[in-house]
Design an enzyme around this catalytic site. Structure first.
Site, PDB file in Angstrom:
ATOM      1  N   GLU A 110     -19.652 -15.438  -1.638  1.00 45.65           N
ATOM      2  CA  GLU A 110     -19.857 -13.984  -1.696  1.00 45.65           C
ATOM      3  C   GLU A 110     -20.394 -13.482  -3.038  1.00 45.65           C
ATOM      4  OE1 GLU A 110     -16.480 -11.766  -0.108  1.00 45.65           O
ATOM      5  OE2 GLU A 110     -16.093 -13.284   1.417  1.00 45.65           O
ATOM      6  N   LYS A 139       0.806  -1.213   0.000  1.00 46.99           N
ATOM      7  CA  LYS A 139       0.000   0.000   0.000  1.00 46.99           C
ATOM      8  C   LYS A 139       0.839   1.263   0.000  1.00 46.99           C
ATOM      9  CE  LYS A 139      -3.904  -2.338   1.672  1.00 46.99           C
ATOM     10  NZ  LYS A 139      -4.304  -3.276   2.684  1.00 46.99           N
ATOM     11  N   HIS A 197      -3.402 -12.503  -6.612  1.00 44.86           N
ATOM     12  CA  HIS A 197      -3.336 -11.284  -7.410  1.00 44.86           C
ATOM     13  C   HIS A 197      -2.632 -11.531  -8.742  1.00 44.86           C
ATOM     14  CE1 HIS A 197      -4.243  -9.669  -3.417  1.00 44.86           C
ATOM     15  NE2 HIS A 197      -4.832  -8.702  -4.064  1.00 44.86           N
TER      16      HIS A 197
HETATM   17  N1  GLN Z   1     -13.543 -12.133   2.262  1.00 39.88           N
HETATM   18  C1  GLN Z   1     -12.998 -11.261   1.277  1.00 39.88           C
HETATM   19  C2  GLN Z   1     -12.891 -11.978  -0.060  1.00 39.88           C
HETATM   20  O1  GLN Z   1     -12.608 -13.115  -0.064  1.00 39.88           O
HETATM   21  C3  GLN Z   1     -11.642 -10.744   1.679  1.00 39.88           C
HETATM   22  C4  GLN Z   1     -11.065  -9.801   0.662  1.00 39.88           C
HETATM   23  C5  GLN Z   1      -9.826  -9.033   1.110  1.00 39.88           C
HETATM   24  O2  GLN Z   1      -9.141  -9.386   1.999  1.00 39.88           O
HETATM   25  N2  GLN Z   1      -9.519  -7.964   0.470  1.00 39.88           N
HETATM   26  O3  GLN Z   1     -13.078 -11.402  -1.105  1.00 39.88           O
END
Ligand code: GLN
Ligand code: ZN
Length: 772
Positions: free
Chosen positions: A498, A116, A708
């Site tokens: 999610e 960051k 990533h």
């Molecule tokens: N629970 C979130 C996900 O899996 C965590 C994301 C994060 O740490 N930025 O997307």
């Protein structure tokens, strides 16, 4: 008097750059098309500022991925593993490989680390330095963009990261040297770049030196003095703007004031108190220009002209007008682009909207303040001033903001609210009994790939094109498929995926009171990734459960434990635009109680494991150490408030990513989560050292799959990382998981990676049982 803009968002009002980049990465368009998009964005940004009459318009504030990576490329600071690509590939292949890793028939190279940018949620690519590091002028981006603007008739101010800040934000990749000692090698290359810019006609250079907002040792301070003295000696007529932001000059002020620079930029929104200090400082050379960063580049509140004019009035008494520049506090990279795009009053009520200003509006504010100081008293201007006053007054007295029961709850906060019933040691025993997990339990961080379809459904639902029932059915199907996939892969602790969430903060903001939302308020987070931070304008509380429905649905589909998935209070705070009319700590405590209510409801609904993500705890740290303790106390307490409402056999997880843990490990331990999952795969488990040295007592899942990057790690590679972890941690405390959520990945790579991950865990189980 001049107006000075430190940088403008480069993603495009409708995220044109993002879309173009992703198309190019997927090989659905040519590099040429990407270049055209980029060119249009730069042009539009320059023209916008030119039309408003901005005096110092930035260039080289554009980037395809990250401005620090651009600097690494400019100075030929390219890690050895890319050498073959550097010699045989195109520069753009090299550039994106450094950013994202590359996996083709010919190459398999990991990406560079990302972290960051100071205390923002913007991530930069960390420069890697070796002991015998050499530099060479490798890219001409800064001068190319200067010339591009010049061809449009706009003489810009190139923005460069200063060599000292560049070195300090990088990392030594081997022991035995101090990166700041590379300055002597870097400066000649940096000067070559300056020569190019001067030859092309640059008059001003903005040198970004945000490391002046950090604690620096004597050697580092000396490096700064040396750099600016050398620049002045080599380029006596170049006008250097020393540009610090995100904090105070603090104890570096005497150093800064004695540097031979044309102008000194100060961040007045983060550190208004330094104005008086500077004006009264004995070293202050009144011939030097002060660039007053009075319009906040980090938040979305309208500038309060009344307050600004008082501050500026003080300066006017001391300095001639020519020596005053009106500026944004930092680059507008950290602001959304245009408030005028916002027309949805459902999510952004008119009343709230009138309190806001985005990047374009901020540039206008800067220009307006200059006019006011110059004594412009036209009717049109006075009308704008009156409107500004009215909006700011209205905000102070608005009934939208206050909720008394919430204020009372926070006022009555006691120690018990942030304390679990038993210690970790006894909780671990009862949890093991309740959950009965194998050694090296496998899990994921929460999200699964958010495919085009999922995003399409959500946007159709938001536009009322499909009904709630139809949307819910889609989400239910996707969730079920994900549960089945996790079961068939043999993952131990499942997640629902999610799919109903756009973003881990926005989702909660939309369900909590006190939040508003923009429709186009995107801010770059890393590479092509943008976030749309919610706007916290009032007291925060929960009026109904937020996640219980999907978590219980997922749990109903399987015998295996499903983890409830929440975003923690500090992260919600950190990734939102936060109200500036009460302390951040108070807002955070309000959010903490709201999350606590949800945790308790999830437990009641039968979820045995609940994860409260706090990836943003570290980035909230004040830049100077002296202020850390205060922040950490309320931040950790807030997490604990959210986690402490449950019984001992409910297992609380937390997750953090892209953080250095060494210097705050004590506080991370004080969060007292039963399990923490962390990023480690890019740094090859280096980040684990902190936990090992501290003898971190609770369970821990060091990430073994770098999400990533599109690269799929092999079983042996993962097992190797786990062996490293197992060498230093108690086996029973180790979890196996990716280093973050999978939402940005595609399904095929996710599946392969998770299959490898489960196989690696099995290998480890076999290995430790043989050893036992
Ligand atoms: N629970 C979130 C996900 O899996 C965590 C994301 C994060 O740490 N930025 O997307
Ligand atoms: Zn993460």
């Amino acid at each position: 008097m001049k107006t000075n803009i430190l940088g403008f968002p480069r993603i495009g009002g409708h995220r044109e750059l993002k879309k173009s980049l992703e198309k190019y990465w997927k090989k659905n368009s040519s590099y040429n098309e990407l270049q055209q998009t980029a060119k249009l964005i730069r042009q539009e940004n320059w023209k916008f500022q030119q039309e408003l009459g901005v005096d110092l318009i930035p260039s080289n504030d554009f980037s395809y991925y990250d401005q620090v990576l651009d600097a690494s490329l400019a100075y030929g600071c390219i890690p050895e593993r890319y050498t073959e690509l550097k010699n045989n590939g195109t520069t753009s292949d090299l550039y994106f490989a450094m950013a994202r890793g590359i996996q083709t028939d010919k190459y398999d190279i990991t990406a560079m680390e990302m972290t960051k940018w100071f205390d923002t949620n913007y991530h930069y690519i960390v420069p890697e330095f070796s002991k015998d590091q050499n530099f060479e002028l490798f890219s001409s981006k800064a001068v190319d963009e200067f010339k591009e603007a010049k061809a449009l008739g706009i003489l810009t101010k190139p923005v460069l990261i200063s060599p000292v800040t560049y070195l300090l934000i990088g990392k030594e990749k081997e022991a035995g040297f101090d990166r700041i000692d590379l300055l002597d090698k870097l400066l000649p290359v940096f000067f070559q770049q300056l020569v190019q810019l001067v030859v092309a006609g640059a008059e001003y250079i903005q040198l970004d030196e945000p490391c002046l907002s950090l604690d620096l040792n004597a050697k580092e301070k000396a490096a700064i003095t040396k750099t600016y003295k050398k620049i002045a000696a080599e380029f006596p007529s170049l006008k250097i703007i020393l540009t610090n932001y995100f904090g105070c000059y603090g104890d570096h002020l005497a150093t800064a004031l004695q540097l031979p620079v044309h102008a000194l930029h100060i961040d007045l929104s983060r550190c208004p108190e330094q104005l008086d200090t500077i004006l009264n400082a004995k070293f202050y050379n009144q011939k030097q220009i002060l660039s007053l960063g009075i319009v906040d580049g980090r938040n979305i509140w309208k500038n309060d002209f009344e307050v600004s004019l008082i501050q500026l009035g003080k300066v006017l008494k001391k300095l001639p007008k020519e020596n005053i520049w009106i500026s944004t506090s930092c680059s507008l990279l950290h602001s959304p682009i245009d408030l005028n795009l916002e027309t949805n009053e459902q999510t952004l009520p008119k009343e709230v909207k009138q309190w806001l200003a985005f990047a374009k509006q901020k540039v206008k504010e800067v220009c307006l303040l200059k006019k006011l100081l110059n004594g412009d008293v036209s009717d049109a201007l006075l009308e704008k001033v009156a409107a500004n006053k009215l909006a700011n007054q209205n905000r102070k007295t608005s009934t939208l903001i206050h909720h008394n029961p919430t204020k009372k709850r926070v006022a009555q906060l006691t120690k018990n609210d942030s304390q679990r019933a038993a210690t970790f040691t006894s909780r671990q025993l009862v949890q093991q009994k309740a959950l009965n997990l194998p050694l090296f339990p496998t899990t994921t961080i929460g999200s699964f790939p958010q495919t085009k379809e999922v995003r399409k459904w959500r946007s159709q639902f938001k536009k009322n094109e499909i009904s709630q029932a139809v949307y819910d059915q889609y989400i239910a199907d996707e969730t079920e498929e994900t549960i089945r996939f996790q079961e068939s892969t043999g993952i131990d602790v499942l997640v629902h995926g999610e799919f109903e969430r756009n973003d881990m903060v926005e989702y909660f903001g939309e369900k909590l009171e006190g939040f508003a939302f923009s429709s186009y308020g995107w801010v770059q987070s890393y590479g092509s990734r943008c976030v749309k931070p919610p706007i916290i304008y009032g007291d925060v509380y929960r009026s109904a459960p937020m996640t219980v429905k999907w978590s219980t649905y997922a749990q109903s589909l399987t015998q295996k434990p499903v983890k409830g998935m929440l975003t923690g209070p500090v992260t919600i705070l950190q990734w939102s635009f936060v109200r500036n009319d009460q302390p951040r700590a108070t807002t955070c405590q309000q959010i903490a109680f709201a999350i606590r209510d949800e945790v308790v409801d999830l437990e009641k609904a039968g979820l045995q494991i609940i994860q409260i993500d706090e990836p943003a705890i570290r980035e909230g740290l004040p830049l100077r150490k002296a202020a850390w303790e205060t922040y950490l106390n309320w931040a950790i307490e807030s997490f604990r408030i959210s986690a402490s409402g449950v019984k001992n056999d409910t297992q609380i997880h937390t997750h953090m990513c892209y953080s250095e843990f060494n210097d705050i490990i004590e506080h991370i331990a004080a969060m007292d989560a039963d399990v923490i999952t962390i990023e480690t795969s890019r740094s090859k488990m280096e980040l684990l050292d902190a936990f090992v040295n501290f003898k971190y007592p609770n369970e821990i899942g060091p990430g073994v799959y770098d999400i990533h990057s599109p690269r799929v790690p092999g079983t042996d590679e993962i097992a190797h990382l786990l062996t490293k972890a197992n060498d230093v941690l108690p086996t029973r405390n180790i979890w196996v998981n990716p280093d973050c959520g999978l939402k940005t990945r595609d399904w095929p790579e996710t599946k392969s990676a998770l299959i490898n991950l489960v196989n690696a865990a099995k290998k480890m189980r076999a290995k430790v049982s043989v050893e036992a």
